[in-house]
Design an enzyme around this catalytic site. Structure first.
Site, PDB file in Angstrom:
ATOM      1  N   THR A   1       4.537   0.912  -4.791  1.00  0.00           N
ATOM      2  CA  THR A   1       4.072  -0.467  -5.012  1.00  0.00           C
ATOM      3  C   THR A   1       4.047  -0.859  -6.495  1.00  0.00           C
ATOM      4  O   THR A   1       4.399  -1.999  -6.819  1.00  0.00           O
ATOM      5  CB  THR A   1       2.689  -0.685  -4.349  1.00  0.00           C
TER       6      THR A   1
ATOM      7  N   LYS B   1       0.830  -1.206   0.000  1.00  0.00           N
ATOM      8  CA  LYS B   1       0.000   0.000   0.000  1.00  0.00           C
ATOM      9  C   LYS B   1       0.866   1.257   0.000  1.00  0.00           C
ATOM     10  O   LYS B   1       0.656   2.189   0.761  1.00  0.00           O
ATOM     11  CB  LYS B   1      -0.924  -0.009   1.219  1.00  0.00           C
ATOM     12  N   CYS B   2       1.838   1.277  -0.888  1.00  0.00           N
ATOM     13  CA  CYS B   2       2.830   2.346  -0.950  1.00  0.00           C
ATOM     14  C   CYS B   2       2.762   3.004  -2.329  1.00  0.00           C
ATOM     15  O   CYS B   2       2.369   2.364  -3.305  1.00  0.00           O
ATOM     16  CB  CYS B   2       4.216   1.716  -0.722  1.00  0.00           C
ATOM     17  N   GLY B   3       3.165   4.252  -2.401  1.00  0.00           N
ATOM     18  CA  GLY B   3       3.229   4.929  -3.694  1.00  0.00           C
ATOM     19  C   GLY B   3       4.179   4.247  -4.662  1.00  0.00           C
ATOM     20  O   GLY B   3       4.036   4.373  -5.877  1.00  0.00           O
TER      21      GLY B   3
END
Length: 163
Positions: A40, A36-38
């Site tokens: 990803t 859930k990361c920018g």
């Protein structure tokens, strides 16, 4: 003398104990990941690199980590399913670990000691920090999360062609 990295044991995403010794003689790209990361979407480029260069001896090792903005809250099973469904990840994924702090995994203690970050810092700053390891197990370089996996392709190809 076996390189220190090959003496480290890890747990894969399905809970099996493995030794990094099984990757001896391979070029390694080791990445701390999050779902859930920018960053990803980098899973897509990591998978592309893996499919292209794995036959020549590249191994990409993914280590989920929930230490940055709680961007990897799921269980190992959730993470595995996410990677399969969304990115078709076929490179080895491992159990969630800590890359900083008191419970830093031994692998990351070694990586951070051998390839320091900006201004000599050892701490990992965010998800998708990448470490490049040569065929002899020497940790060569650390790359920031903003470095896209495909930007490393030429450098990896050079290492694959080296003895």
């Amino acid at each position: 003398m076996t390189a220190p990295i090959y003496q480290i044991d890890v747990t894969d995403i399905s809970g099996q104990q493995r030794s990094l010794n099984e990757f001896q003689g391979k070029v390694l790209l080791i990445v701390n990941t999050a779902s859930k990361c920018g960053f990803t979407p980098q899973y897509q480029e990591l998978e592309e690199l893996y499919k292209t260069l794995q036959p020549q001896g590249l191994e990409i090792l993914g280590f989920p980590c929930n230490q940055f903005g709680h961007q990897e809250p799921g269980s190992d099973s959730d993470i595995s399913q996410f990677c399969q469904l969304n990115y078709g990840v076929s490179f080895p994924m491992f159990a969630k670990i800590d890359v900083n702090g008191a419970n830093t995994h031994p692998l990351y203690k070694l990586l951070k000691k051998d390839a320091k970050g900006v201004l000599g810092s050892q701490g990992i700053k965010w998800n998708f920090t990448k470490f490049l390891v040569d065929k002899q197990g020497k940790v060569l370089e650390r790359f920031a999360p903003t470095t896209k996996p495909l930007q490393l392709k030429a450098q990896i190809e050079q290492l694959l062609q080296a003895n």
